[in-house]
Design an enzyme around this catalytic site. Structure first.
Site, short mmCIF file in Angstrom:
data_model
loop_
_atom_site.label_atom_id
_atom_site.label_comp_id
_atom_site.label_asym_id
_atom_site.label_seq_id
_atom_site.Cartn_x
_atom_site.Cartn_y
_atom_site.Cartn_z
N THR A 97 1.02 -1.04 -0.06
CA THR A 97 -0.06 -0.04 -0.03
C THR A 97 0.88 1.24 0.05
O THR A 97 1.71 1.30 0.88
CB THR A 97 -0.97 -0.01 1.29
OG1 THR A 97 -2.02 -1.15 1.19
CG2 THR A 97 -1.70 1.44 1.49
N HIS A 106 -6.84 -11.03 -1.05
CA HIS A 106 -6.16 -10.66 0.16
C HIS A 106 -6.55 -11.34 1.67
O HIS A 106 -7.66 -10.85 2.01
CB HIS A 106 -6.11 -9.02 0.58
CG HIS A 106 -5.11 -8.45 1.57
ND1 HIS A 106 -4.63 -9.51 2.25
CD2 HIS A 106 -4.83 -7.23 1.63
CE1 HIS A 106 -3.64 -8.39 3.09
NE2 HIS A 106 -3.92 -7.23 2.58
N ASN A 162 -3.13 -10.52 7.24
CA ASN A 162 -3.06 -9.13 7.83
C ASN A 162 -4.36 -8.82 8.65
O ASN A 162 -4.48 -7.30 9.02
CB ASN A 162 -2.59 -8.06 6.89
CG ASN A 162 -1.12 -8.57 6.36
OD1 ASN A 162 -0.61 -9.53 6.70
ND2 ASN A 162 -0.80 -7.80 5.66
N TYR A 191 -7.61 -8.68 7.61
CA TYR A 191 -8.50 -7.95 7.27
C TYR A 191 -9.86 -9.04 6.98
O TYR A 191 -9.68 -10.18 7.71
CB TYR A 191 -8.07 -7.58 5.74
CG TYR A 191 -7.11 -6.48 5.88
CD1 TYR A 191 -7.57 -5.23 6.29
CD2 TYR A 191 -5.88 -6.72 5.57
CE1 TYR A 191 -6.83 -4.16 6.65
CE2 TYR A 191 -4.94 -5.51 5.93
CZ TYR A 191 -5.33 -4.32 6.42
OH TYR A 191 -4.38 -3.20 6.59
N ASN A 197 1.49 -16.96 10.94
CA ASN A 197 1.78 -16.99 12.21
C ASN A 197 1.92 -15.82 12.84
O ASN A 197 3.06 -15.93 13.90
CB ASN A 197 3.13 -17.91 12.09
CG ASN A 197 4.34 -17.16 11.29
OD1 ASN A 197 4.10 -16.39 10.61
ND2 ASN A 197 5.55 -17.57 11.51
C1 FMN Z 1 4.58 0.30 3.27
C2 FMN Z 1 3.83 -1.29 3.30
C3 FMN Z 1 2.54 -1.39 2.75
C4 FMN Z 1 2.21 -2.66 2.85
N1 FMN Z 1 0.93 -2.76 2.44
C5 FMN Z 1 0.49 -4.29 1.78
C6 FMN Z 1 -0.85 -4.45 1.20
O1 FMN Z 1 -1.28 -3.46 0.80
N2 FMN Z 1 -1.10 -5.83 1.38
C7 FMN Z 1 -0.40 -6.82 2.07
O2 FMN Z 1 -0.77 -7.87 2.15
N3 FMN Z 1 0.48 -6.53 2.50
C8 FMN Z 1 1.01 -5.43 2.70
N4 FMN Z 1 2.52 -4.86 3.37
C9 FMN Z 1 3.09 -6.23 3.80
C10 FMN Z 1 4.25 -6.52 2.95
O3 FMN Z 1 3.63 -7.10 1.77
C11 FMN Z 1 5.11 -7.50 3.38
O4 FMN Z 1 4.44 -8.86 3.85
C12 FMN Z 1 6.08 -6.93 4.54
O5 FMN Z 1 6.56 -5.82 4.29
C13 FMN Z 1 6.91 -8.00 4.92
O6 FMN Z 1 7.96 -8.25 3.75
P1 FMN Z 1 9.35 -7.69 3.62
O7 FMN Z 1 10.25 -7.77 4.68
O8 FMN Z 1 9.95 -8.20 2.32
O9 FMN Z 1 9.08 -6.02 3.47
C14 FMN Z 1 2.84 -3.71 3.51
C15 FMN Z 1 4.07 -3.34 4.12
C16 FMN Z 1 4.66 -2.16 3.99
C17 FMN Z 1 5.80 -2.02 4.46
#
Ligand code: FMN
Length: 362
Positions: free
Chosen positions: A25, A172, A175, A177, A228
């Site tokens: 997002t 989705h 998280n 939702y 988890n």
């Molecule tokens: C700025 C931001 C926006 C995110 N938006 C979403 C989203 O729209 N949908 C979702 O399923 N997860 C979202 N997440 C979670 C990420 O998809 C991801 O699971 C999380 O950043 C961990 O992965 P990483 O360590 O590679 O960043 C978001 C995370 C961040 C940091």
């Protein structure tokens, strides 16, 4: 074991590599949830990913509670997405739309009424609104009619995604939702066939997947979970049997790929992860599994070598490294991101992260 740079099939989609851009997002749409040219530039810059999963995208006004997040329920939104998907395809990439209903996490200021959820519960912490953070309000329990309508909204949004040029969709289910609110026993207290037993808690996600698959073909559908971790008040007292049963269901439904946000260390929100579920899901599910959370090049390679993951998805690294695939290939260091601009709107911290070549030339 396949390397991160080998192609892989996610149903109808052939990915040129196994480095997936996780949904992120970024809050760059307008109040009508219409995407724009800046977003086309951002996503095209990241088209080196084997697959881009779009930022979470609302399936309905009722289901979208994040300021300036995009939607897929109105004609103007479909039109707004077209240049985005064209730009990604023009740059040689593939992109699916992440379909989002936030359930109890939608504040009435944005959703237009009392939010719906599996049960009448209130999420912890604060909702984001155009006037800043406000306490969440209590959700009402979705009626059977609500469920039918929402399932229909998912199917309609999936059709709109294809009309907008997306290669497919990701539901989705992560998280905290709406799908997660139905799935887990910390937020689903229903006494009817949508609550209680694992079988019953699988019913809503199953109906959503059947409807979306029926609308666009199951070979273009994936789903994401965060099995988890405690997320926005949602967790499960016993995740392993739940996600093992879910793996069997996904197998029966022939969902071709799933993405698991399966943390191995405390999340940024401070939640400590429980045991990973992917080892229990893998033998029961023959589709492709993308694993997410906190990977860099070396840890992604190590995880692939364990034989559970078919692909690795990267979230934050893709924000600040538009050419992440090339950097991983070169073993180059990854640039850090600026948290302040994650959701700030505008071009800064969005389309101005340089590639390796641009950084060198500067
Ligand atoms: C700025 C931001 C926006 C995110 N938006 C979403 C989203 O729209 N949908 C979702 O399923 N997860 C979202 N997440 C979670 C990420 O998809 C991801 O699971 C999380 O950043 C961990 O992965 P990483 O360590 O590679 O960043 C978001 C995370 C961040 C940091």
């Amino acid at each position: 074991m396949p390397s991160l740079f080998q192609p892989v099939e996610f149903g109808a989609l052939t990915l040129s590599n196994r480095i997936v851009m996780a949904p992120l997002t970024r809050a760059r749409s307008n109040r009508e949830a219409i995407p724009n040219a800046l977003m086309a530039e951002y996503y095209a810059q990241r088209a080196g990913a084997g697959l881009i999963i779009s930022e979470a995208t609302g399936i309905s006004r009722e289901g979208l509670g994040w300021p300036n997040a995009p939607g897929l329920w109105a004609e103007e939104q479909v039109e707004g997405w077209k240049p985005v998907t064209e730009a990604v395809h023009g740059a040689g990439g593939k992109i699916v739309a992440q379909l989002w209903h936030m359930g109890r996490l939608v504040h009435p200021d944005l959703g237009g009424g009392q939010p719906v959820s599996a049960s009448p519960t209130t999420a912890p912490d604060y909702a984001h609104t155009y006037e800043g953070k406000k306490p969440y309000v209590e959700a009402r329990e979705a009626t059977k009619q609500d469920i039918k309508r929402i399932v229909g909204d998912y199917a309609a949004a999936a059709k709109d995604a294809i009309a907008a040029g997306f290669d497919g969709v990701q539901v989705h289910g992560a998280n905290g939702y709406l799908v997660d609110q139905f799935l887990r026993d910390s937020s689903n207290f229903r006494a009817d066939e949508y609550g209680g037993s694992i079988e019953n808690r699988l019913r809503f996600p199953t109906e959503v997947l059947e409807a979306v698959g029926g609308a666009i073909g199951m070979d273009r559908v994936g789903i994401r979970f965060s099995p988890n971790i405690y997320s926005q008040g949602v967790e499960d007292s016993d995740p392993i049997p739940l996600f093992a049963a879910l793996a069997q269901r996904l197998e029966e439904l022939r969902v071709p790929w799933i993405e698991l946000r399966e943390a191995h260390q405390p999340t940024s929100a401070g939640a400590v992860p429980t045991e990973p579920v992917s080892p229990a899901m893998r033998p029961l599910y023959s589709g492709k599994i993308a694993l997410n959370s906190d990977y860099d090049g070396p840890s992604a390679r190590a995880r692939m070598a364990e034989g559970i993951a078919d692909a690795i998805s990267f979230g934050r690294p893709f924000i600040s490294n538009p050419d992440l695939v090339e950097r991983l290939r070169a073993g180059a260091p990854l640039a850090p991101g600026d948290l302040a601009t994650f959701y700030s709107g505008g071009a800064s911290g969005y389309v101005d992260y340089p590639t390796m070549d641009e950084a060198e030339a500067a």
